[in-house]
Design a protein around this motif. Structure first.
Motif, PDB file in Angstrom:
ATOM      1  N   LEU A  10      45.713  64.547   0.668  1.00 41.43           N
ATOM      2  CA  LEU A  10      46.747  63.965  -0.184  1.00 41.43           C
ATOM      3  C   LEU A  10      47.977  63.625   0.650  1.00 41.43           C
ATOM      4  O   LEU A  10      48.545  62.536   0.527  1.00 41.43           O
ATOM      5  N   MET A  11      48.387  64.527   1.528  1.00 43.91           N
ATOM      6  CA  MET A  11      49.545  64.260   2.376  1.00 43.91           C
ATOM      7  C   MET A  11      49.254  63.145   3.376  1.00 43.91           C
ATOM      8  O   MET A  11      50.129  62.326   3.659  1.00 43.91           O
ATOM      9  N   ASP A  12      48.032  63.090   3.891  1.00 43.15           N
ATOM     10  CA  ASP A  12      47.654  62.025   4.817  1.00 43.15           C
ATOM     11  C   ASP A  12      47.667  60.664   4.119  1.00 43.15           C
ATOM     12  O   ASP A  12      48.032  59.660   4.721  1.00 43.15           O
ATOM     13  N   ARG A  13      47.291  60.632   2.870  1.00 44.10           N
ATOM     14  CA  ARG A  13      47.212  59.384   2.124  1.00 44.10           C
ATOM     15  C   ARG A  13      48.563  58.964   1.563  1.00 44.10           C
ATOM     16  O   ARG A  13      48.934  57.800   1.634  1.00 44.10           O
ATOM     17  N   ASP A  14      49.314  59.895   0.997  1.00 49.58           N
ATOM     18  CA  ASP A  14      50.544  59.557   0.271  1.00 49.58           C
ATOM     19  C   ASP A  14      51.803  59.972   1.013  1.00 49.58           C
ATOM     20  O   ASP A  14      52.829  60.248   0.402  1.00 49.58           O
ATOM     21  N   TRP A  15      51.749  60.009   2.344  1.00 50.41           N
ATOM     22  CA  TRP A  15      52.858  60.475   3.170  1.00 50.41           C
ATOM     23  C   TRP A  15      54.159  59.765   2.874  1.00 50.41           C
ATOM     24  O   TRP A  15      55.230  60.340   3.020  1.00 50.41           O
ATOM     25  N   ALA A  16      54.146  58.519   2.448  1.00 53.96           N
ATOM     26  CA  ALA A  16      55.374  57.757   2.226  1.00 53.96           C
ATOM     27  C   ALA A  16      55.996  57.999   0.859  1.00 53.96           C
ATOM     28  O   ALA A  16      57.106  57.561   0.606  1.00 53.96           O
ATOM     29  N   ASP A  17      55.326  58.700  -0.017  1.00 50.80           N
ATOM     30  CA  ASP A  17      55.830  58.936  -1.368  1.00 50.80           C
ATOM     31  C   ASP A  17      56.936  59.993  -1.326  1.00 50.80           C
ATOM     32  O   ASP A  17      56.668  61.157  -1.040  1.00 50.80           O
ATOM     33  N   PRO A  18      58.186  59.600  -1.618  1.00 48.62           N
ATOM     34  CA  PRO A  18      59.269  60.583  -1.560  1.00 48.62           C
ATOM     35  C   PRO A  18      59.125  61.681  -2.616  1.00 48.62           C
ATOM     36  O   PRO A  18      59.719  62.756  -2.486  1.00 48.62           O
ATOM     37  N   TYR A  44      46.422  75.683   9.251  1.00 54.66           N
ATOM     38  CA  TYR A  44      46.798  74.542  10.088  1.00 54.66           C
ATOM     39  C   TYR A  44      47.915  74.822  11.087  1.00 54.66           C
ATOM     40  O   TYR A  44      48.278  73.942  11.866  1.00 54.66           O
ATOM     41  N   GLY A  45      48.484  76.015  11.057  1.00 57.04           N
ATOM     42  CA  GLY A  45      49.482  76.381  12.056  1.00 57.04           C
ATOM     43  C   GLY A  45      50.885  75.869  11.818  1.00 57.04           C
ATOM     44  O   GLY A  45      51.761  76.039  12.658  1.00 57.04           O
ATOM     45  N   GLU A  46      51.108  75.215  10.709  1.00 53.33           N
ATOM     46  CA  GLU A  46      52.441  74.758  10.335  1.00 53.33           C
ATOM     47  C   GLU A  46      52.528  74.682   8.820  1.00 53.33           C
ATOM     48  O   GLU A  46      51.504  74.646   8.139  1.00 53.33           O
ATOM     49  N   THR A  47      53.751  74.663   8.310  1.00 50.03           N
ATOM     50  CA  THR A  47      53.923  74.612   6.861  1.00 50.03           C
ATOM     51  C   THR A  47      53.584  73.208   6.357  1.00 50.03           C
ATOM     52  O   THR A  47      53.587  72.246   7.141  1.00 50.03           O
ATOM     53  N   PRO A  48      53.312  73.070   5.075  1.00 54.41           N
ATOM     54  CA  PRO A  48      53.059  71.731   4.527  1.00 54.41           C
ATOM     55  C   PRO A  48      54.231  70.778   4.789  1.00 54.41           C
ATOM     56  O   PRO A  48      54.021  69.607   5.099  1.00 54.41           O
ATOM     57  N   ARG A  49      55.458  71.264   4.673  1.00 55.93           N
ATOM     58  CA  ARG A  49      56.628  70.405   4.921  1.00 55.93           C
ATOM     59  C   ARG A  49      56.642  69.927   6.375  1.00 55.93           C
ATOM     60  O   ARG A  49      56.890  68.762   6.645  1.00 55.93           O
ATOM     61  N   GLN A  50      56.367  70.829   7.298  1.00 60.18           N
ATOM     62  CA  GLN A  50      56.324  70.437   8.710  1.00 60.18           C
ATOM     63  C   GLN A  50      55.231  69.399   8.949  1.00 60.18           C
ATOM     64  O   GLN A  50      55.446  68.409   9.656  1.00 60.18           O
ATOM     65  N   TYR A  51      54.067  69.620   8.347  1.00 59.77           N
ATOM     66  CA  TYR A  51      52.962  68.683   8.514  1.00 59.77           C
ATOM     67  C   TYR A  51      53.337  67.303   7.968  1.00 59.77           C
ATOM     68  O   TYR A  51      53.136  66.277   8.632  1.00 59.77           O
ATOM     69  N   LEU A  52      53.897  67.267   6.764  1.00 60.72           N
ATOM     70  CA  LEU A  52      54.274  65.996   6.149  1.00 60.72           C
ATOM     71  C   LEU A  52      55.374  65.309   6.955  1.00 60.72           C
ATOM     72  O   LEU A  52      55.326  64.089   7.167  1.00 60.72           O
ATOM     73  N   THR A  53      56.322  66.070   7.440  1.00 61.95           N
ATOM     74  CA  THR A  53      57.385  65.498   8.270  1.00 61.95           C
ATOM     75  C   THR A  53      56.795  64.891   9.535  1.00 61.95           C
ATOM     76  O   THR A  53      57.182  63.775   9.929  1.00 61.95           O
ATOM     77  N   HIS A  54      55.848  65.584  10.164  1.00 62.40           N
ATOM     78  CA  HIS A  54      55.213  65.039  11.370  1.00 62.40           C
ATOM     79  C   HIS A  54      54.505  63.723  11.066  1.00 62.40           C
ATOM     80  O   HIS A  54      54.585  62.778  11.852  1.00 62.40           O
ATOM     81  N   ARG A  55      53.808  63.668   9.949  1.00 67.53           N
ATOM     82  CA  ARG A  55      53.122  62.418   9.560  1.00 67.53           C
ATOM     83  C   ARG A  55      54.132  61.287   9.386  1.00 67.53           C
ATOM     84  O   ARG A  55      53.912  60.162   9.835  1.00 67.53           O
ATOM     85  N   ARG A  56      55.231  61.575   8.692  1.00 66.58           N
ATOM     86  CA  ARG A  56      56.251  60.549   8.446  1.00 66.58           C
ATOM     87  C   ARG A  56      56.908  60.092   9.752  1.00 66.58           C
ATOM     88  O   ARG A  56      57.156  58.896   9.941  1.00 66.58           O
ATOM     89  N   ILE A  57      57.177  61.019  10.643  1.00 67.75           N
ATOM     90  CA  ILE A  57      57.791  60.665  11.925  1.00 67.75           C
ATOM     91  C   ILE A  57      56.831  59.812  12.755  1.00 67.75           C
ATOM     92  O   ILE A  57      57.240  58.840  13.391  1.00 67.75           O
ATOM     93  N   GLY A 124      51.897  46.765   0.131  1.00 61.49           N
ATOM     94  CA  GLY A 124      50.512  46.455  -0.213  1.00 61.49           C
ATOM     95  C   GLY A 124      49.575  47.583   0.137  1.00 61.49           C
ATOM     96  O   GLY A 124      48.639  47.894  -0.589  1.00 61.49           O
ATOM     97  N   PHE A 125      49.848  48.253   1.273  1.00 61.63           N
ATOM     98  CA  PHE A 125      49.030  49.387   1.695  1.00 61.63           C
ATOM     99  C   PHE A 125      49.117  50.499   0.659  1.00 61.63           C
ATOM    100  O   PHE A 125      48.120  51.052   0.258  1.00 61.63           O
ATOM    101  N   ARG A 126      50.336  50.781   0.193  1.00 67.30           N
ATOM    102  CA  ARG A 126      50.483  51.858  -0.797  1.00 67.30           C
ATOM    103  C   ARG A 126      49.791  51.491  -2.099  1.00 67.30           C
ATOM    104  O   ARG A 126      49.147  52.306  -2.710  1.00 67.30           O
ATOM    105  N   ARG A 127      49.932  50.233  -2.539  1.00 65.77           N
ATOM    106  CA  ARG A 127      49.262  49.829  -3.784  1.00 65.77           C
ATOM    107  C   ARG A 127      47.750  49.926  -3.625  1.00 65.77           C
ATOM    108  O   ARG A 127      47.045  50.360  -4.517  1.00 65.77           O
TER     109      ARG A 127
END
Length: 137
Positions: A10-18, A44-57, A124-127
């Protein structure tokens, strides 16, 4: 472990959703937020927030190298609501501010993708991702 993978997907797919936050991801995994936090970090060795932040960065790095968008536009496009928070987390991860990163990684005279195309593609990618997952756009 399967439920944790679903949450990570879910985080890998919807990483841009604020609106993607710990509650939403924990619900997807079928855990309470506190149990999910502990289980995800253990797996996974990191918190969900850290993981999502890494994806966004990571996505921001791509856009800074390739798209003619402002740092503010990229900040919002990758799911951050505050430019200050985005810049601080970006620098913590890369050692550079977003502007410094762009200056270092984009050659002089490089042809960047026009911002309107990059934003159109991202929208378009998100849609497309939402329709593939059965969600309403």
């Amino acid at each position: 472990m399967r439920q944790l993978r679903l949450a990570k997907d879910l985080m890998d797919r919807d990483w841009a959703d604020p609106a993607l936050d710990l509650e939403a991801v924990a619900d997807r995994a079928g855990y309470s937020r506190y149990h999910f936090l502990r289980a995800f970090k253990e797996a996974y060795g990191e918190t969900p927030r850290q993981y999502l932040t890494h994806r966004r960065i990571e996505r921001a790095e791509d856009l800074l190298r390739t798209a003619d968008l402002s740092v503010t536009e990229i900040c919002h496009l990758v799911g951050f609501s505050s430019v200050g928070t985005f810049s601080a987390r970006f620098k913590a991860r890369t050692g550079l501010t977003p502007s410094e990163y762009r200056a270092k990684h984009v050659g002089r005279g490089a042809a960047l993708i026009p911002g309107c195309y990059a934003m159109l593609w991202a929208g378009g990618f998100r849609r497309s991702e939402q329709s593939n997952s059965g969600e309403a756009g």
